[in-house]
Write a protein that holds these residues in place. Structure first.
Motif, PDB file in Angstrom:
ATOM      1  N   ARG A  52      -3.430  12.752 -39.902  1.00 31.00           N
ATOM      2  CA  ARG A  52      -2.806  11.973 -38.827  1.00 31.00           C
ATOM      3  C   ARG A  52      -1.300  11.965 -39.046  1.00 31.00           C
ATOM      4  NH1 ARG A  52      -6.042   7.508 -41.291  1.00 31.00           N
ATOM      5  NH2 ARG A  52      -4.796   6.630 -42.991  1.00 31.00           N
ATOM      6  N   ALA A  53      -0.602  11.673 -37.954  1.00 35.42           N
ATOM      7  CA  ALA A  53       0.856  11.627 -38.031  1.00 35.42           C
ATOM      8  C   ALA A  53       1.309  10.317 -38.663  1.00 35.42           C
ATOM      9  CB  ALA A  53       1.453  11.754 -36.629  1.00 35.42           C
ATOM     10  N   VAL A  54       2.498  10.341 -39.211  1.00 39.92           N
ATOM     11  CA  VAL A  54       3.127   9.138 -39.753  1.00 39.92           C
ATOM     12  C   VAL A  54       4.550   9.071 -39.191  1.00 39.92           C
ATOM     13  CG1 VAL A  54       3.892   7.926 -41.821  1.00 39.92           C
ATOM     14  CG2 VAL A  54       1.779   9.256 -41.886  1.00 39.92           C
ATOM     15  N   PRO A  55       4.889   8.026 -38.438  1.00 37.80           N
ATOM     16  CA  PRO A  55       3.964   6.992 -37.975  1.00 37.80           C
ATOM     17  C   PRO A  55       2.998   7.548 -36.924  1.00 37.80           C
ATOM     18  CG  PRO A  55       6.102   6.694 -36.980  1.00 37.80           C
ATOM     19  CD  PRO A  55       6.268   7.792 -37.976  1.00 37.80           C
ATOM     20  N   ALA A  56       1.888   6.856 -36.770  1.00 36.38           N
ATOM     21  CA  ALA A  56       0.876   7.304 -35.818  1.00 36.38           C
ATOM     22  C   ALA A  56       1.148   6.795 -34.405  1.00 36.38           C
ATOM     23  CB  ALA A  56      -0.506   6.818 -36.278  1.00 36.38           C
ATOM     24  N   LEU A 180       1.633   8.542 -50.102  1.00 36.60           N
ATOM     25  CA  LEU A 180       1.805   9.536 -49.042  1.00 36.60           C
ATOM     26  C   LEU A 180       0.452  10.059 -48.583  1.00 36.60           C
ATOM     27  CD1 LEU A 180       3.440  11.513 -47.304  1.00 36.60           C
ATOM     28  CD2 LEU A 180       3.558  13.021 -49.310  1.00 36.60           C
ATOM     29  N   CYS A 181      -0.412  10.416 -49.531  1.00 39.74           N
ATOM     30  CA  CYS A 181      -1.716  10.978 -49.165  1.00 39.74           C
ATOM     31  C   CYS A 181      -2.557   9.976 -48.391  1.00 39.74           C
ATOM     32  CB  CYS A 181      -2.462  11.423 -50.432  1.00 39.74           C
ATOM     33  SG  CYS A 181      -1.689  12.812 -51.300  1.00 39.74           S
ATOM     34  N   THR A 182      -2.521   8.730 -48.825  1.00 39.48           N
ATOM     35  CA  THR A 182      -3.289   7.697 -48.125  1.00 39.48           C
ATOM     36  C   THR A 182      -2.755   7.499 -46.710  1.00 39.48           C
ATOM     37  OG1 THR A 182      -3.766   6.580 -50.216  1.00 39.48           O
ATOM     38  CG2 THR A 182      -4.017   5.288 -48.202  1.00 39.48           C
ATOM     39  N   ALA A 183      -1.447   7.517 -46.565  1.00 37.60           N
ATOM     40  CA  ALA A 183      -0.837   7.311 -45.243  1.00 37.60           C
ATOM     41  C   ALA A 183      -1.257   8.388 -44.252  1.00 37.60           C
ATOM     42  CB  ALA A 183       0.686   7.274 -45.368  1.00 37.60           C
ATOM     43  N   VAL A 184      -1.455   9.616 -44.714  1.00 36.32           N
ATOM     44  CA  VAL A 184      -1.823  10.706 -43.801  1.00 36.32           C
ATOM     45  C   VAL A 184      -3.329  10.892 -43.715  1.00 36.32           C
ATOM     46  CG1 VAL A 184       0.368  11.878 -44.209  1.00 36.32           C
ATOM     47  CG2 VAL A 184      -1.638  12.532 -45.569  1.00 36.32           C
ATOM     48  N   GLY A 185      -4.092   9.939 -44.292  1.00 40.28           N
ATOM     49  CA  GLY A 185      -5.546   9.972 -44.143  1.00 40.28           C
ATOM     50  C   GLY A 185      -6.288  10.763 -45.195  1.00 40.28           C
TER      51      GLY A 185
END
Length: 422
Positions: A52-56, A180-185
């Protein structure tokens, strides 16, 4: 029983021994999937691709008021623009604004919140007057300067776009990477397994528990284990093995499933020092003694395609052999390079004597060392050779190359600080 080589001419040069070790040790290629929070320091077996994008979503980059930038284009201190403040949801759990920004209106927002529909900028305190904070319940606010489009706004994917490779294969995960990894799923990642290292201490008068009369506590294997773990290995530390050939053979064969087997002790010329013969009977000896002192009875063998390092049982010799051979082997298995030694210059307090043709490693301690770490002139003195306390009392060591037999007192030498080098 095979006698270990005694002269420098009969031993393998240290650099040659390392080359042979590198030739028989290959980086581990087994992989496993782990939660990213537990995978720090592991190399990635597959790239991390953003799901997913960050921010989504389009979001406010600061606290303030979401506005339509054109509504503020004519604002000035002399002729401020008045905007109506729209009512928003007061439910903290509601992440989506309850009001859109219509022409001539503003919506209070906090940094990180979703940008209301219709807004293309966030007016901060520098542009807004007559309002104490974004939580105001006033019906209107005045804007005294223009707010440019996109100011205070982070659009979808401004940080990371969907399907972007955020970490490549082979990247060693750092402490900042799980976020970072968690933020992008990507909460789980495919990483290279830690290499498996078996450590087998040998000797009939050593124990891993409380010693009985005539026994000594086994410490060399625990030192090897500490180094191996620091360099990324998963260690299996065994209880000391009796020096009987059948027991040694069984112990070696038990751990041939490991990526590297390290035997500790039993490499000398004594009647009970039989590990060399046992290993030679099982496989091929690649290095039978190295031109290194202490640690010269170190041997390298290959048994059923598994590298076996046999290092001496003397504590200082075992420590030297561990730093010179075990640590580089484990680092290579883990797919990393050993860190460069940390060195400090010092003047020798006494002469250092070495045998020609041997690389000598001489433990030293600093006189009047500055514990603050400030750059001061240091003097290094030799540490008396004791079975175990030498390592505890030394600050590092001086390496005397093979082409020198004496380093005189007063000469400035480079002291390798081994604890800082790992």
């Amino acid at each position: 029983m095979t006698e270990p080589p005694r002269s420098a001419a009969d031993r393998t040069a240290t650099s040659t021994a390392r080359d042979r070790l590198r030739a028989v040790v290959a980086p581990t290629d087994r992989t496993e999937t782990l939660p990213v929070s537990t995978a720090v320091s592991r190399p990635l077996a597959e790239p991390v691709v953003a799901r997913r994008a960050v921010p989504a979503f389009d979001q406010a980059a600061r606290d303030g008021f979401a506005v339509r930038a054109p509504d503020t284009a004519d604002a000035s201190a002399e002729a401020p623009v008045e905007l109506a403040v729209a009512t928003v949801s007061t439910d903290a759990a509601d992440a989506v604004p309850a009001a859109a920004v219509e022409p001539g209106t503003a919506v209070p927002v906090e940094a990180g919140a979703q940008l209301p529909e219709g807004a293309d900028a966030v007016a901060g305190p520098e542009a807004v007057h007559g309002v104490a904070d974004p939580d105001t319940t006033d019906d209107a606010l005045t804007v005294s300067r223009p707010v440019d489009p996109e100011v205070g706004v982070r659009r979808v994917g401004a940080d990371v776009v969907a399907d972007e490779t955020v970490r490549p294969s082979g990247h060693r995960l750092r402490p900042s990477d799980p976020a970072l990894c968690t933020a992008v799923g990507r909460t789980r990642v495919e990483v290279v397994q830690r290499p498996a290292v078996g450590i087998v201490p040998t000797g009939g008068a050593v124990t891993s528990g409380d010693p009985r009369p005539g026994e000594s506590v086994e410490t060399n294997g625990t030192t090897v284990a500490e180094f191996a773990e620091r360099f990324g290995a998963k260690v299996t530390y065994r209880d000391p093995v009796e020096p009987a050939p059948h027991a040694l053979r069984a112990a070696v064969e038990r751990d041939l499933t490991k990526d590297l087997l390290v035997t500790v002790g039993g490499t000398g010329p004594g009647e009970s020092d039989r590990i060399r013969d046992v290993v030679a009977d099982l496989g091929e000896v690649e290095v039978d003694g190295v031109a290194l002192e202490p640690g010269g009875t170190t041997a390298l063998s290959v048994v059923r395609e598994r590298p076996v390092l046999s290092i001496p049982g003397d504590p200082v010799a075992a420590f030297v052999a561990t730093t010179q051979f075990v640590a580089p082997a484990v680092a290579r298995l883990a797919g990393r390079e050993p860190p460069a030694p940390v060195t400090v210059d010092a003047d020798l307090a006494t002469d250092v004597v070495s045998e020609s043709g041997l690389t000598s490693v001489v433990p030293v301690a600093f006189e009047d060392d500055d514990e603050s770490g400030a750059e001061t002139e240091r003097t290094a003195r030799l540490v008396a050779d004791e079975p175990l306390s030498t390592l505890a009392r030394a600050d590092g060591w001086v390496v005397v190359p093979t082409d020198r037999e004496r380093v005189p007192a007063g000469e400035t030498v480079s002291v390798e600080r081994w604890e800082a080098s790992v």
